[in-house]
Scaffold this motif. Structure first.
Motif, mmCIF file in Angstrom:
data_model
loop_
_atom_site.group_PDB
_atom_site.id
_atom_site.type_symbol
_atom_site.label_atom_id
_atom_site.label_comp_id
_atom_site.label_asym_id
_atom_site.label_seq_id
_atom_site.Cartn_x
_atom_site.Cartn_y
_atom_site.Cartn_z
ATOM 1 N N UNK A 436 0.789 -1.195 -0.013
ATOM 2 C CA UNK A 436 -0.027 -0.120 0.174
ATOM 3 C C UNK A 436 0.636 1.176 -0.007
ATOM 4 N N UNK A 437 2.124 1.050 0.416
ATOM 5 C CA UNK A 437 2.923 2.585 0.545
ATOM 6 C C UNK A 437 2.664 3.354 -0.702
ATOM 7 N N UNK A 438 3.093 2.732 -2.182
ATOM 8 C CA UNK A 438 3.022 3.557 -3.070
ATOM 9 C C UNK A 438 1.942 4.182 -3.251
ATOM 10 N N UNK A 439 0.935 3.720 -3.111
ATOM 11 C CA UNK A 439 -0.531 4.243 -3.606
ATOM 12 C C UNK A 439 -0.875 5.603 -2.841
ATOM 13 N N UNK A 478 -1.796 -8.439 1.368
ATOM 14 C CA UNK A 478 -1.863 -7.076 1.368
ATOM 15 C C UNK A 478 -0.730 -6.726 2.705
ATOM 16 N N UNK A 479 0.424 -6.135 2.211
ATOM 17 C CA UNK A 479 1.399 -6.008 3.244
ATOM 18 C C UNK A 479 2.170 -4.650 3.043
ATOM 19 N N UNK A 480 2.896 -4.076 3.854
ATOM 20 C CA UNK A 480 3.549 -2.787 3.621
ATOM 21 C C UNK A 480 4.851 -3.288 2.863
ATOM 22 N N UNK A 481 5.549 -2.176 2.208
ATOM 23 C CA UNK A 481 6.598 -2.598 1.545
ATOM 24 C C UNK A 481 7.623 -3.416 2.428
ATOM 25 N N UNK A 482 7.718 -2.787 3.552
ATOM 26 C CA UNK A 482 8.957 -3.355 4.599
ATOM 27 C C UNK A 482 8.490 -4.885 4.896
ATOM 28 N N UNK A 483 7.338 -5.253 4.775
ATOM 29 C CA UNK A 483 6.874 -6.464 5.055
ATOM 30 C C UNK A 483 6.798 -7.432 4.104
ATOM 31 N N UNK A 484 7.046 -6.931 2.769
ATOM 32 C CA UNK A 484 6.954 -7.818 1.362
ATOM 33 C C UNK A 484 8.041 -9.093 1.547
ATOM 34 N N UNK A 485 9.238 -8.637 2.012
ATOM 35 C CA UNK A 485 10.460 -9.649 1.871
ATOM 36 C C UNK A 485 9.978 -10.905 2.467
ATOM 37 N N UNK A 486 9.316 -10.761 3.859
ATOM 38 C CA UNK A 486 8.783 -11.796 4.692
ATOM 39 C C UNK A 486 7.501 -12.459 3.869
ATOM 40 N N UNK A 487 6.648 -11.779 3.301
ATOM 41 C CA UNK A 487 5.301 -12.360 2.612
ATOM 42 C C UNK A 487 6.025 -13.186 1.366
ATOM 43 N N UNK A 488 6.734 -13.027 0.780
ATOM 44 C CA UNK A 488 7.233 -13.767 -0.567
ATOM 45 C C UNK A 488 7.848 -15.221 -0.412
#
Length: 962
Positions: A436-439, A478-488
């Motif tokens: 969501x950060x970029x939005x 749906x995650x923040x950009x900092x959370x994405x590495x963990x979600x992938x």
């Protein structure tokens, strides 16, 4: 016979005795799906030829890689062949490929029933051969561009007439013992074809037609085939059989060998054996043109695709970095292993651009492509995400899993229904990784009024992605950009080729509900995925142990991860019935997966409108308001049996149980008394006899993508589906409704962006139909072998009901080069002595493609363990020089030479001792080069092998025919 000869003969003979009967009459189960020992079917001929050729290709790859290869014990199956090829996790994909090719073969009888050239009837030999050779051109060009689905589709279509040649013509009656190789060679002579005015048959003697072909036809080796219908000239043979009225007119009877009880049924087995050899010959030609590894990928002996669709606007820098990390992790952990991805696909998008699709089998090229992505631009809120997804859905293999990375809404929402149609058609899982950060960063750059408008659209854009993910059986994370590495981390888990779905459900709005799923002994790495905010659950194991979502010390969940709206739970694998009690008022999805070899394939059927009746597989949504018929195939197990098949509503508790009938070969016919009105999935339950108890032997599997019934159907008039660059190609279609009439909206889109025209609407009466045409133009610069996926959609008034048709078309330039490459031996030097391992020999060959050829594309070793190098001749790029050096312990070499349009030639050389006197230097005799189709040798070896087996001759394993 030597042990090697026995193995080879068993391998070749496996392709030998199943074949032609493909009639679809009212005895659906008996005549369509149950193999009868006497009558041999097209489907079985096709499967056994495929299995044999695949084993030969796998053996060749193994020898090239320095590995041992062991043939499975006969009878061969998709599962045993995949295991022999070190691809057991790909058995479902391989099985699906075989089923698809068989289906396209079968479809010829319904879509081309009245066209004699598709069956070599009415002495249409030149026309039938043109269908085969034109199809070969498309297959070879498609494989070169890695468009394997188009290649498979065309393969199924052309092997039908090829196989029909041997049962509908008098080739066998003329005493031929080998296939007619010229049926797959343009510009060659098929045989002495009977003149139109020449009589070929006499009346049968009552029911005895064994001697109805005239003696002079057999003596002079004149080629003829039976006529069908009312078009038989005087004195010509009839096809015969119950559908052929010409058999009633002089000369009465027929010459077809489709069944044992056909007029020439006494030759049915011989014709079937010949058709298997011919099908193997065709497959070997395709294999030679493509190369072993590409051929295996085309045939589904491959791992899962790794497919990323990535937003490359400025705010996506962190996301792209996370994708780089997970890509390297997957590639480093899987390269060289059985579960290595078969193909890597990347589709970038932003605004206003998307693509191009990058597809490669080279992991390093894929890494470099990911690393070269740059995040720039992106001033407004929405991007071309659905255009990128459409390109990925048409470019990835069926049953793939796609990951879409974006932080923005879709600008191209008009493609929503097209994307859903492609998801349903390909049964592909789509996961959205939303950050969501970029939005919000981009929203701060616009004024307050725009902010309010965009704020209202945020929830709708997320809901669009949720809807698409739910339809496909994927996740919206749906995650923040900092959370994405963990979600992938989900990508690493999902890249397993043996992943199966035990249960999945979606609830919006959320509600308290209990779900159950059965875990069998074959399931490993049991995992639960949950998406949603504030979702609580209680998990209960088969032994009665429970653990709540708030209990971090329980024994059932061995590892857990919560990031954003996504929970990933690793469960203790316990066989039996599990229960999951979900509690939430918020929307949520639940998915239970594991790794297992046991899975299933399915297709909906409808009554065929073809000449032979029966049923056809449908490519669109099943018909609403009527009974449903399903053909289901169990994969990965020969001991599993199906006991229940249920249509389960994706977002509700409604379901419809089917009436299950086993029809042999792992196939089941399932009839439903109606289909759900809401989106639904297919749930299969069964028993595996390998289980140690009834509980452990019970299993369940569920389909991923959702399905929805429709009162609308879209069909297309059969076309040759081949576009020439620069030409406009018409695609006539028809829309029909079983419901209310009105003004139906028409949409036609294609994944290549080709220019097209079509009617924007059609007016239908209640229960009526209307026709339209899509005119599609391929740019003059389109490369030969490109495929284009055309999706035609029809939407009822008010948009409450839609259906679609997905059509794959091939772009092909006119081929004029039909000549195989030629070899010329320049030199052969040898210092071979009795100590073979310490001596070497050298070979120099010149390879050309003729004055009017398209040029040499590839030279490879078909046989030989030496070192080969190639180079262009100085001052002449039309000549390729080949040098080869090998140990004298490896005295034989065969070069495979392919030109730019896929013509295949082979050149064989050998250096062997002809004298072994101790007082003389041993002499060696080079074998003259033999140039031609290596596949012809394979077929000759096949038929010779049968003779060897019968006579008990003892020949070495490395036998061959020059």
């Amino acid at each position: 016979m030597s042990p090697g000869s026995v193995i080879l003969c068993l391998l070749l003979m496996q392709t030998g005795v199943y074949g032609f009967d493909i009639e679809l009459d009212s005895e659906f189960i008996k005549d369509v799906f149950r193999s009868e020992a006497a009558n041999q079917k097209h489907e079985d001929i096709t499967q056994r030829a495929i299995l044999s050729t695949i084993l030969q290709a796998c053996r060749s790859v193994a020898l090239t890689d320095g590995k041992d290869f062991t043939f499975p014990l006969p009878p061969f199956t998709a599962q045993s062949v995949a295991a022999a090829c070190w691809a057991s996790k790909s058995s479902k994909r391989f099985h699906q490929t075989i089923k698809f090719i068989q289906r396209m073969n079968r479809l010829v009888d319904s879509s081309h029933a009245s066209e004699p050239e598709y069956h070599f009837d009415n002495e249409k030999f030149a026309e039938g051969r043109r269908i085969i050779t034109r199809g070969l051109e498309i297959i070879k060009a498609s494989n070169k561009e890695m468009n394997f689905e188009a290649a498979r589709e065309r393969l199924g279509e052309i092997i039908h007439p090829l196989q029909d040649f041997y049962t509908h013509s008098n080739w066998v009656e003329l005493g031929n013992t080998l296939p007619n190789t010229n049926l797959i060679r343009s510009g060659t002579r098929i045989g002495n074809i009977a003149a139109y005015s020449r009589a070929t048959c006499r009346n049968c003697d009552g029911d005895d037609c064994t001697n109805n072909i005239l003696e002079d036809i057999k003596r002079e080796k004149i080629l003829t085939s039976g006529y069908f219908g009312f078009s038989k000239p005087e004195g010509k043979c009839s096809h015969g059989g119950g559908f052929d009225v010409s058999r009633l007119f002089k000369p009465r009877g027929g010459i077809n060998k489709d069944k044992m009880d056909s007029e020439h049924g006494h030759l049915h087995t011989e014709a079937a054996n010949m058709a298997v050899a011919a099908t193997s010959e065709l497959l070997e030609d395709i294999r030679g043109a493509a190369g072993d590894k590409t051929f295996l990928q085309m045939m589904g002996i491959s791992g899962k695709a790794l497919c990323f669709v990535i937003d490359t606007t400025g705010s996506m820098r962190d996301d792209i970095a996370a994708v780089r990390t997970v890509t390297s992790s997957i590639i480093n952990s899987k390269v060289g292993k059985e579960d290595e991805p078969s193909v890597y696909i990347l589709v970038p998008f932003n605004d206003p651009d998307f693509g191009p699709l990058m597809r490669t089998t080279d992991p390093d090229k894929f890494k470099n492509a990911i690393n070269s992505l740059t995040a720039t631009g992106g001033g407004d809120f929405a991007e071309m995400s659905l255009s990128g997804l459409q390109l990925a859905l048409t470019g990835a293999p069926p049953n793939s899993e796609i990951f879409v990375f974006t932080d923005a809404a879709a600008k191209d929402t008009h493609l929503r229904d097209t994307v859903i149609a492609l998801i349903e058609r390909t049964k592909t899982v789509v996961n959205f990784m939303l950050t969501g950060g970029g939005i919000f960063r981009r929203r701060r750059q616009i004024d307050n009024n725009q902010q309010q408008q965009q704020s209202r659209s945020v929830s709708s854009y997320v809901q669009l992605y949720r809807d698409l993910a739910q339809t496909s059986g994927g996740q919206t994370i749906e995650v923040t950009k900092s959370e994405l590495p963990e979600a992938v981390t989900i990508i690493t888990e999902s890249s397993s080729s043996s992943l199966v779905t035990l249960l999945q459900a979606a609830r919006s709005p959320g509600k308290a509900e209990n779900f159950t799923f059965t875990v069998d002994e074959s399931v490993k790495n049991l995992t639960v995925y949950i998406t949603g905010r504030s979702v609580n659950f209680t998990l209960i194991s088969p032994s009665g142990v429970s653990q709540q979502s708030t209990d971090t010390a329980g024994s059932l969940i061995t590892a857990s991860q919560t990031v954003g709206n996504f929970k990933n739970l690793k469960l203790k694998t316990e066989v039996g019935l599990w229960e999951m009690k979900m509690v939430s008022i918020n929307p949520y999805t639940l998915k239970v997966v594991g790794e297992s070899s046991i899975d299933f394939l399915f297709d909906f059927l409808e009554v065929s409108e073809g000449l032979f009746g029966g049923f056809d597989v449908i490519d669109h949504r099943p018909r609403a308001g009527s009974n449903g018929t399903l053909l289901l195939t169990v994969t990965g197990s020969t001991s599993a049996t199906v006991t229940e098949v249920i249509l389960v509503e994706s977002s509700g508790s409604g379901n419809v149980n089917g009436n299950v009938t086993a029809v042999g070969g792992g196939d089941y016919l399932v009839v439903f008394n109606g289909v759900p009105s809401e989106e639904f999935v297919v749930l299969m339950k069964g028993q595996n006899s390998n289980g140690s108890s009834r509980s452990s032997g019970t299993f369940q599997r569920q389909s991923t993508s959702s399905i929805k019934a429709s009162t609308v159907t879209v069909t297309v008039a059969d076309t040759n589906r081949v576009l020439a660059p620069g030409e406009t190609f018409p695609v006539p279609f028809s829309v029909k409704t079983s419901g209310a009439g009105g003004n139906f909206t028409i949409r036609a889109t294609n994944d290549r962006g080709f220019t097209s025209t079509f009617p924007s609407s059609l007016v239908l009466d209640t229960g009526g139909s209307a026709n339209g045409t899509v005119n599609l133009t391929a740019p003059v610069t389109t490369m030969s072998g490109t495929d284009v996926t055309l999706t035609i959609e029809a939407e009822s008034p008010g948009g409450a009901d839609t259906n679609y048709l997905v059509l794959r078309l091939a772009v092909l330039e006119t081929v004029t080069d039909f000549t195989e490459p030629q070899c010329e031996l320049l030199s052969l030097q040898s210092n071979c002595t009795e100590s073979c391992s310490l001596s070497t020999w050298k070979l120099s060959v010149q390879v050309t493609d003729g004055a009017n050829g398209t040029g040499i594309d590839r030279v490879s070793l078909r046989q030989g363990n030496g070192t080969m190098n190639t180079s262009l001749a100085p001052g002449n790029e039309n000549i390729t020089l080949v040098s080869y050096t090998a140990s004298c312990s490896s005295p034989d070499v065969e070069l495979l030479v392919v030109d730019a349009v896929g013509n295949v030639g082979s050149c064989s050389y050998s250096v062997r001792q002809t004298s072994t006197s101790s007082s003389q230097v041993p002499s060696q005799t080079p074998t003259a080069a033999t140039v031609g189709s290596f596949s012809t040798k394979a077929v000759q070896s096949f038929l010779l092998c049968i003779v060897i087996t019968i006579l008990g001759l003892n020949l070495p394993f490395e036998m061959g025919i020059n």
